[in-house]
Design an enzyme around this catalytic site. Sequence first.
Site, PDB file in Angstrom:
ATOM      1  N   HIS A  99      23.107  43.241  47.389  1.00 37.26           N
ATOM      2  CA  HIS A  99      23.354  42.909  46.052  1.00 37.26           C
ATOM      3  C   HIS A  99      24.781  43.360  45.129  1.00 37.26           C
ATOM      4  O   HIS A  99      25.585  43.100  44.716  1.00 37.26           O
ATOM      5  CB  HIS A  99      22.076  42.544  44.712  1.00 37.26           C
ATOM      6  CG  HIS A  99      21.628  43.477  44.502  1.00 37.26           C
ATOM      7  ND1 HIS A  99      20.875  44.503  45.153  1.00 37.26           N
ATOM      8  CD2 HIS A  99      22.422  45.031  43.443  1.00 37.26           C
ATOM      9  CE1 HIS A  99      20.506  45.875  44.333  1.00 37.26           C
ATOM     10  NE2 HIS A  99      21.036  45.789  43.300  1.00 37.26           N
ATOM     11  N   ASP A 129      17.749  42.198  51.665  1.00 40.23           N
ATOM     12  CA  ASP A 129      18.542  43.099  50.339  1.00 40.23           C
ATOM     13  C   ASP A 129      19.601  44.447  51.025  1.00 40.23           C
ATOM     14  O   ASP A 129      19.044  45.555  50.370  1.00 40.23           O
ATOM     15  CB  ASP A 129      17.963  43.000  48.780  1.00 40.23           C
ATOM     16  CG  ASP A 129      19.236  43.818  48.239  1.00 40.23           C
ATOM     17  OD1 ASP A 129      20.102  43.262  48.235  1.00 40.23           O
ATOM     18  OD2 ASP A 129      18.847  44.359  46.602  1.00 40.23           O
ATOM     19  N   SER A 206      20.946  51.386  42.429  1.00 37.78           N
ATOM     20  CA  SER A 206      21.488  51.040  43.873  1.00 37.78           C
ATOM     21  C   SER A 206      21.846  50.658  45.229  1.00 37.78           C
ATOM     22  O   SER A 206      22.982  51.212  44.900  1.00 37.78           O
ATOM     23  CB  SER A 206      21.167  49.235  42.909  1.00 37.78           C
ATOM     24  OG  SER A 206      20.381  48.609  42.197  1.00 37.78           O
TER      25      SER A 206
END
Length: 367
Positions: A99, A129, A206
Amino acid sequence: MASEQLSRRRFLAALGVAAGTAGCQSPGSPGSEHGGASATDDGTTSSAGGETRSGTEYTAVYRAVADAVASIRVYDRDGRGAGGSGFLVDGDHLVTNEHVVAGADEVYARFADTGWRPVSVVGTDVYSDLAVLRVGDPPDGVDPLSFATRDPPVGTRVVAIGNPFGLSGSVSEGIVSGVDRTLPAANNFSIADAIQTDAAVNPGNSGGPLVSLDGDVLGVINSGGGDNVGFAISAALARRVVPSLLRTGDYEHSYMGVALQSLTPLVATANGIDPASGVYIDRVLDGGPSDGVLRGSTGTETLTGTEVPVGGDVVRRLDGTPTPTRQEFSTFLALETSPGDTIAAELVRDGETRTVDLTLGERPAPG
């Protein structure tokens, strides 16, 4: 990779991890909240045995790992930007979240002692992901990070390293506060075997590593929420997905073609399931791998004012592995199977236990 891991562990030991472990005391004893170390007037710490050392084991693991962690910056074709983190897994490649780079037209990376440099996307997998980027000119003398080969027990001390809110080289500490979690993914699928942590995780973390105090990557940070709850894609799943992304640019997930539901007390009562253990098959997709093999709901009943499904199979084991919850069910499929495998599903149907053979398909592409 093994020599890099060994050199990192030797470095961590030299910086004081061993001293911190040796100073442990039993719960309730003086100084036990800080591993048996007490502060001195000059800001160093003194272990229970009187040894004074600078910094902590968190300082040590940060020094050993941080140079391999990069800031990621992406831009779409309209010039809109976003950021995240990543880390070296070999001399040429970074791992980050899918993402972070989704929809990017240009991707850049910056290490602690370098400027921004363009990087290319080698492969992505929306269902885990995870993404792999190629670095054209990685910094000299930086050891790539290694994924842990064993699942961490709950309570394992960890650090999260990344770039929250664009603040590069940030570190937060905590523990593994849960394992075998499921996270939402595209097309109503889920990411299995995720790790939960109370280490602070914020936007920009992230794709960064969640590492043990030995410097091993326990997970790839995925998301953070309130109340000290953050999540990471497990090293076990990354060890399956990342090599495939490096080889082919994608990864094939096993697929059953069913809609699952937790076996709640009401669903178990309505279906006469005792004990209430297993995973309920609510729907079987037409033409999917389970069509004609498993059975979904045939109707509903109302209990205590709640409508619940009835008539579906309840799967209790897959290839002999107990699946008492959806988490164990999903983890088995994600870590132990591949498309084309035939597995034995032990289930309860119409009050009787039976075993059926099911050949797994490949999960359809999102869209």
